[in-house]
Design a protein around this motif. Structure first.
Motif, PDB file in Angstrom:
ATOM      1  N   LYS A  81       1.094  -0.907   0.049  1.00 21.25           N
ATOM      2  CA  LYS A  81       0.081   0.371  -0.140  1.00 21.25           C
ATOM      3  C   LYS A  81       0.965   1.173  -0.038  1.00 21.25           C
ATOM      4  O   LYS A  81       1.478   1.857   1.136  1.00 21.25           O
ATOM      5  CB  LYS A  81      -0.607   0.228   1.397  1.00 21.25           C
ATOM      6  CG  LYS A  81      -1.932  -1.570   1.182  1.00 21.25           C
ATOM      7  CD  LYS A  81      -2.933  -1.487   2.616  1.00 21.25           C
ATOM      8  CE  LYS A  81      -3.496  -2.379   2.588  1.00 21.25           C
ATOM      9  NZ  LYS A  81      -4.346  -2.441   3.809  1.00 21.25           N
ATOM     10  N   TYR A  82       0.794   2.170  -0.561  1.00 18.91           N
ATOM     11  CA  TYR A  82       2.123   3.286  -0.997  1.00 18.91           C
ATOM     12  C   TYR A  82       1.093   4.148  -0.713  1.00 18.91           C
ATOM     13  O   TYR A  82       1.808   5.546  -0.025  1.00 18.91           O
ATOM     14  CB  TYR A  82       2.048   3.521  -2.824  1.00 18.91           C
ATOM     15  CG  TYR A  82       3.364   4.052  -3.348  1.00 18.91           C
ATOM     16  CD1 TYR A  82       4.100   3.875  -2.803  1.00 18.91           C
ATOM     17  CD2 TYR A  82       2.667   5.931  -3.050  1.00 18.91           C
ATOM     18  CE1 TYR A  82       4.927   5.857  -2.748  1.00 18.91           C
ATOM     19  CE2 TYR A  82       3.406   6.723  -3.616  1.00 18.91           C
ATOM     20  CZ  TYR A  82       4.676   6.502  -3.532  1.00 18.91           C
ATOM     21  OH  TYR A  82       5.645   7.769  -3.786  1.00 18.91           O
ATOM     22  N   SER A  83      -0.074   4.098  -0.371  1.00 18.47           N
ATOM     23  CA  SER A  83      -0.335   5.500   0.154  1.00 18.47           C
ATOM     24  C   SER A  83      -2.247   4.757   0.113  1.00 18.47           C
ATOM     25  O   SER A  83      -2.728   3.558  -0.174  1.00 18.47           O
ATOM     26  CB  SER A  83      -0.866   6.485  -1.067  1.00 18.47           C
ATOM     27  OG  SER A  83      -1.392   6.909  -2.450  1.00 18.47           O
ATOM     28  N   ALA A  84      -3.261   6.341   0.767  1.00 20.70           N
ATOM     29  CA  ALA A  84      -4.580   5.398   0.904  1.00 20.70           C
ATOM     30  C   ALA A  84      -4.990   5.123  -0.053  1.00 20.70           C
ATOM     31  O   ALA A  84      -5.651   4.799  -0.577  1.00 20.70           O
ATOM     32  CB  ALA A  84      -5.120   6.053   1.889  1.00 20.70           C
ATOM     33  N   ARG A  85      -4.379   5.469  -1.313  1.00 23.50           N
ATOM     34  CA  ARG A  85      -4.970   5.900  -2.308  1.00 23.50           C
ATOM     35  C   ARG A  85      -4.617   4.370  -3.623  1.00 23.50           C
ATOM     36  O   ARG A  85      -5.409   3.853  -4.243  1.00 23.50           O
ATOM     37  CB  ARG A  85      -5.002   7.389  -4.127  1.00 23.50           C
ATOM     38  CG  ARG A  85      -5.850   7.897  -2.913  1.00 23.50           C
ATOM     39  CD  ARG A  85      -5.539   9.078  -3.368  1.00 23.50           C
ATOM     40  NE  ARG A  85      -6.543  10.586  -3.076  1.00 23.50           N
ATOM     41  CZ  ARG A  85      -7.667  10.891  -3.507  1.00 23.50           C
ATOM     42  NH1 ARG A  85      -8.464   9.820  -4.236  1.00 23.50           N
ATOM     43  NH2 ARG A  85      -8.391  11.982  -3.264  1.00 23.50           N
ATOM     44  N   LEU A  86      -3.364   4.179  -3.702  1.00 25.00           N
ATOM     45  CA  LEU A  86      -2.554   3.391  -4.428  1.00 25.00           C
ATOM     46  C   LEU A  86      -1.781   2.478  -3.819  1.00 25.00           C
ATOM     47  O   LEU A  86      -1.159   2.453  -2.458  1.00 25.00           O
ATOM     48  CB  LEU A  86      -1.158   4.604  -4.829  1.00 25.00           C
ATOM     49  CG  LEU A  86      -0.467   3.100  -6.722  1.00 25.00           C
ATOM     50  CD1 LEU A  86      -1.160   3.549  -7.282  1.00 25.00           C
ATOM     51  CD2 LEU A  86       0.908   4.624  -6.843  1.00 25.00           C
ATOM     52  N   THR A  87      -2.285   1.595  -4.446  1.00 28.23           N
ATOM     53  CA  THR A  87      -1.526   0.266  -4.018  1.00 28.23           C
ATOM     54  C   THR A  87      -1.310  -0.705  -4.907  1.00 28.23           C
ATOM     55  O   THR A  87      -1.455  -1.238  -6.626  1.00 28.23           O
ATOM     56  CB  THR A  87      -2.929  -1.286  -3.161  1.00 28.23           C
ATOM     57  OG1 THR A  87      -3.553  -0.298  -2.052  1.00 28.23           O
ATOM     58  CG2 THR A  87      -2.051  -2.108  -2.969  1.00 28.23           C
ATOM     59  N   GLY A  88      -0.006  -1.884  -5.063  1.00 28.62           N
ATOM     60  CA  GLY A  88       0.476  -1.721  -6.060  1.00 28.62           C
ATOM     61  C   GLY A  88       0.639  -3.670  -5.460  1.00 28.62           C
ATOM     62  O   GLY A  88       0.616  -4.225  -4.587  1.00 28.62           O
ATOM     63  N   PHE A  89       0.519  -4.758  -6.967  1.00 26.83           N
ATOM     64  CA  PHE A  89       0.453  -6.489  -6.064  1.00 26.83           C
ATOM     65  C   PHE A  89       1.264  -7.372  -7.042  1.00 26.83           C
ATOM     66  O   PHE A  89       1.467  -7.117  -8.840  1.00 26.83           O
ATOM     67  CB  PHE A  89      -1.036  -6.656  -6.119  1.00 26.83           C
ATOM     68  CG  PHE A  89      -1.903  -6.144  -7.351  1.00 26.83           C
ATOM     69  CD1 PHE A  89      -2.031  -7.795  -7.510  1.00 26.83           C
ATOM     70  CD2 PHE A  89      -2.580  -5.095  -7.047  1.00 26.83           C
ATOM     71  CE1 PHE A  89      -2.589  -7.242  -9.146  1.00 26.83           C
ATOM     72  CE2 PHE A  89      -3.664  -5.105  -7.766  1.00 26.83           C
ATOM     73  CZ  PHE A  89      -4.001  -6.495  -9.148  1.00 26.83           C
ATOM     74  N   LEU A  90       1.552  -8.571  -6.674  1.00 30.50           N
ATOM     75  CA  LEU A  90       2.246  -8.807  -7.469  1.00 30.50           C
ATOM     76  C   LEU A  90       1.801 -10.623  -6.824  1.00 30.50           C
ATOM     77  O   LEU A  90       1.024 -10.727  -5.407  1.00 30.50           O
ATOM     78  CB  LEU A  90       4.111  -9.063  -7.305  1.00 30.50           C
ATOM     79  CG  LEU A  90       4.705 -10.318  -7.297  1.00 30.50           C
ATOM     80  CD1 LEU A  90       4.411 -10.761  -8.997  1.00 30.50           C
ATOM     81  CD2 LEU A  90       6.196 -11.184  -7.051  1.00 30.50           C
ATOM     82  N   ARG A  91       0.511 -11.318  -8.171  1.00 25.62           N
ATOM     83  CA  ARG A  91      -0.091 -12.884  -8.120  1.00 25.62           C
ATOM     84  C   ARG A  91       1.331 -13.774  -8.904  1.00 25.62           C
ATOM     85  O   ARG A  91       1.275 -13.192  -9.941  1.00 25.62           O
ATOM     86  CB  ARG A  91      -1.118 -12.485  -8.408  1.00 25.62           C
ATOM     87  CG  ARG A  91      -2.233 -11.485  -7.792  1.00 25.62           C
ATOM     88  CD  ARG A  91      -3.101 -11.783  -8.919  1.00 25.62           C
ATOM     89  NE  ARG A  91      -4.335 -10.276  -8.002  1.00 25.62           N
ATOM     90  CZ  ARG A  91      -4.950  -9.611  -8.972  1.00 25.62           C
ATOM     91  NH1 ARG A  91      -5.646 -10.682  -9.874  1.00 25.62           N
ATOM     92  NH2 ARG A  91      -5.992  -9.262  -7.877  1.00 25.62           N
TER      93      ARG A  91
END
Length: 586
Positions: free
Chosen positions: A544-554
């Motif tokens: 969770k980079y910020s309250a708005r932006l999240t990155g993920f790896l599956r």
């Protein structure tokens, strides 16, 4: 006066003692004749006064007493120190956003995306939209045909929430494209290599599905009329198949026999056509209207609870074979040890409306030549235990016996290379690369268990499994139904910003049936195929980079297995997908 009385008492006492010390004299004997024994009567009794008279000379009227306090002010020199609130660790409240977009990509040129939008209109109304997309360019090494696919949809909603009622309307469209790439291993094996390759190059086994739907829901808060749900689906494909599905379900609640009776009325219609049957000779048509009513009521007494009801259906077949059905509806539970152990039993059945669209959602590789009829689920008898092992761990174990008539089973289609017209290939579903539907009476005995643990908001885990035993009436096996299903999952919040999770599952062996009609043997062969069981594991990690932006790896299919979910249909091996999610407000 008191002195004279005392002297008199002393004289009487001394005289009594003197008489008592006198020598006993014989007073003689006398005979007493008792005429009859004494028998008391009511007249001999006397009533004791409930409130006897008091003759105590000290019983005098008490004088009332009044108490007064003599007070006077006292000077105080005490001055309290100022109070101070204790510090409390309060986590920052997470902001909620009304809209989001998710997108990502990976190997096999896999791409996915999701967009959700919502907007309030006035104080009571709102509008929302959902767009989804999932696609792949394929590239499975073990297959000779194109294995791409696309699945995209859009859904629109408008709703309103009033004081006494609420309603929503929905409008949607879905587009799917799949390729029937699952050729049997021996397909064209008798042909010369050049001829087989020329045949494969002429094949274009693509199928597209379209679904348009419109519906709505109406709910009341204080009325005998609880609400209404209705929906219409129009489904069609690239081979001239078309289907209409419409259902409406009003529900009511009223009091009768000192019970609150909830009643659902069901009108469910499905009808459609297939351009031709699998042999390519005649068209197929079907149409069923199921009319049903389902009353039920609940009972609660001490630690027991019951839900009792029934369902009655009358099914109208456009071919004229109408039939009535009756199903029990019962579910009871007993709190053996509070919420830690609850015993439950049930008996229920239903008439399940099958449709072409439902079959394609479960298995997109069916041929457009199906027979569609309802499934009569006569009963499901079950008994089990559920509850908590602790405040964090819950469990559920159940045994059930299910009896069904006209149970739909997917079965691989037979094929023949010798009968193909190489120069005029039209029906690309006749290469042994599609599935039909077989109906049979099926009895299933099932054991099921699950265990869930929510240790905290940062750690949750679960495990579940089911074991089935099937008994068919005419089919040799319960086609494509596994006897074992196992699964487990784990979700962890590593830090306030990092999270991860994993899920693993195992599906046991399944049986299928397929015949190569070009093979002639003197000894009959049952042609039963075994689709081997498979184990799969997936994992994901996010930041969770910020309250708005999240990155993920599956990471999917960590075991890198090209297992078959359906006969002759291997899946993509190890997959890596990278994406991000962004939340926002207008």
């Amino acid at each position: 006066m008191k002195i004279k009385i005392q002297y008199l008492l002393v004289v009487v006492f001394i005289s009594s003692v003197a008489l008592a010390q006198k020598k006993d004299e014989n007073i003689g004997t006398e005979v007493v004749n008792v005429v009859k024994p004494y028998t008391p009567t009511i007249s001999d009794a006397f009533k004791v006064k409930e409130t006897p008279a008091l003759e105590d000379e000290d019983n005098t009227k008490k004088e009332p007493i009044q108490y007064t306090i003599f007070s006077f002010p006292v000077a105080s020199t005490f001055s309290p120190s100022k109070g101070r609130a204790a510090g409390v660790d309060k986590s920052k409240e997470e902001r909620l956003f009304k809209n989001y977009i998710t997108a990502g990509a990976g190997n096999y040129f896999n791409a996915f995306g999701e967009l959700y939008l919502t907007q309030d209109i006035g104080d009571t109304d709102y509008a929302a939209a959902m767009i989804k997309h999932l696609s792949s360019s394929g590239g499975i090494k073990e297959v000779a045909l194109d294995d791409r696919f696309i699945n995209s949809s859009i859904d629109l909603t408008y709703g309103s929430k009033q004081k006494d009622y609420s309603w929503t309307t929905d409008l949607g469209y879905q587009f799917q494209r799949y390729y029937w790439y699952g050729l049997p291993a021996d397909f064209g094996g008798a042909l010369p290599y050049e001829n087989r390759q020329a045949l494969l190059s002429r094949m274009d086994p693509v199928q597209t599905y379209h679904n348009f739907n419109i519906g709505g829901r109406l709910q009341f808060t204080e009325s005998i009329f609880d609400g209404l749900a209705l929906k219409y689906d129009r489904f069609w494909d690239a081979y001239g198949s078309a289907e209409n599905r419409f259902y409406v379900k009003p529900s009511f609640t009223f009091d009768a026999f000192q019970k609150s009776i909830k009643t659902e009325v069901i009108v469910d219609y499905v009808g459609g056509t297939f351009d031709k049957n699998y042999q390519g000779v005649t068209a197929l048509k079907y149409g069923y209207t199921n009319l049903g009513i389902h009353p039920s009521f609940g009972m609660r007494k001490d630690d027991w609870s019951f839900d009792i009801g029934a369902a009655v259906y009358y099914s109208l077949n456009q071919n004229g074979s109408n039939k009535a059905y009756f199903y029990p509806k019962f579910l009871g539970s007993l709190k053996v040890v509070g919420d830690f152990m609850i015993f439950y039993v049930g008996l229920q059945g239903d008439l399940q409306q099958n449709s072409y669209r439902d079959f394609t959602n479960e298995n997109p590789y069916v041929s457009p030549t199906l027979t569609i009829i309802p499934t009569d689920k006569q009963y499901e008898a079950l008994a089990g235990l559920k509850g908590k092992l602790s405040n964090e761990i819950s469990y559920n174990v159940r045994a059930s016996l299910i009896n069904e008539k006209n149970k739909a089973l997917f079965e691989a289609q037979d094929y023949s290379v010798a009968t193909l017209d190489y120069n005029n290939l039209k029906n690309h579903y006749v290469y042994g690369n599609t599935f039909g539907v077989t109906y049979d009476a099926l009895r299933t005995f099932q054991l099921y268990g699950e265990l869930k643990a929510d240790f905290s908001k940062n750690l949750a885990a679960g495990i579940h499994g089911s074991f089935q035993k099937y008994q068919t009436k005419t089919a040799l096996e319960a086609w494509n139904l596994p006897e074992i299903n196992l699964g487990a999952n784990l979700e962890v919040n590593i830090t306030p910003r990092w999270y991860a999770g994993a899920d693993v599952f195992y599906v046991g062996d399944r049986k299928d049936h397929q015949t190569n009609q070009d093979s002639y043997t003197l000894i009959p062969v049952d042609n039963i195929k075994t689709v081997k069981g498979y184990f799969d594991a997936n994992a994901h990690v996010g930041f969770k980079y910020s309250a708005r932006l999240t990155g993920f790896l599956r990471l999917n299919n960590l075991g890198n297995q090209a297992y078959q979910k359906w006969l002759n249909y291997p899946v993509q091996s190890f997959q890596v997908l990278v994406g991000a999610n962004y939340k926002f407000d207008f």
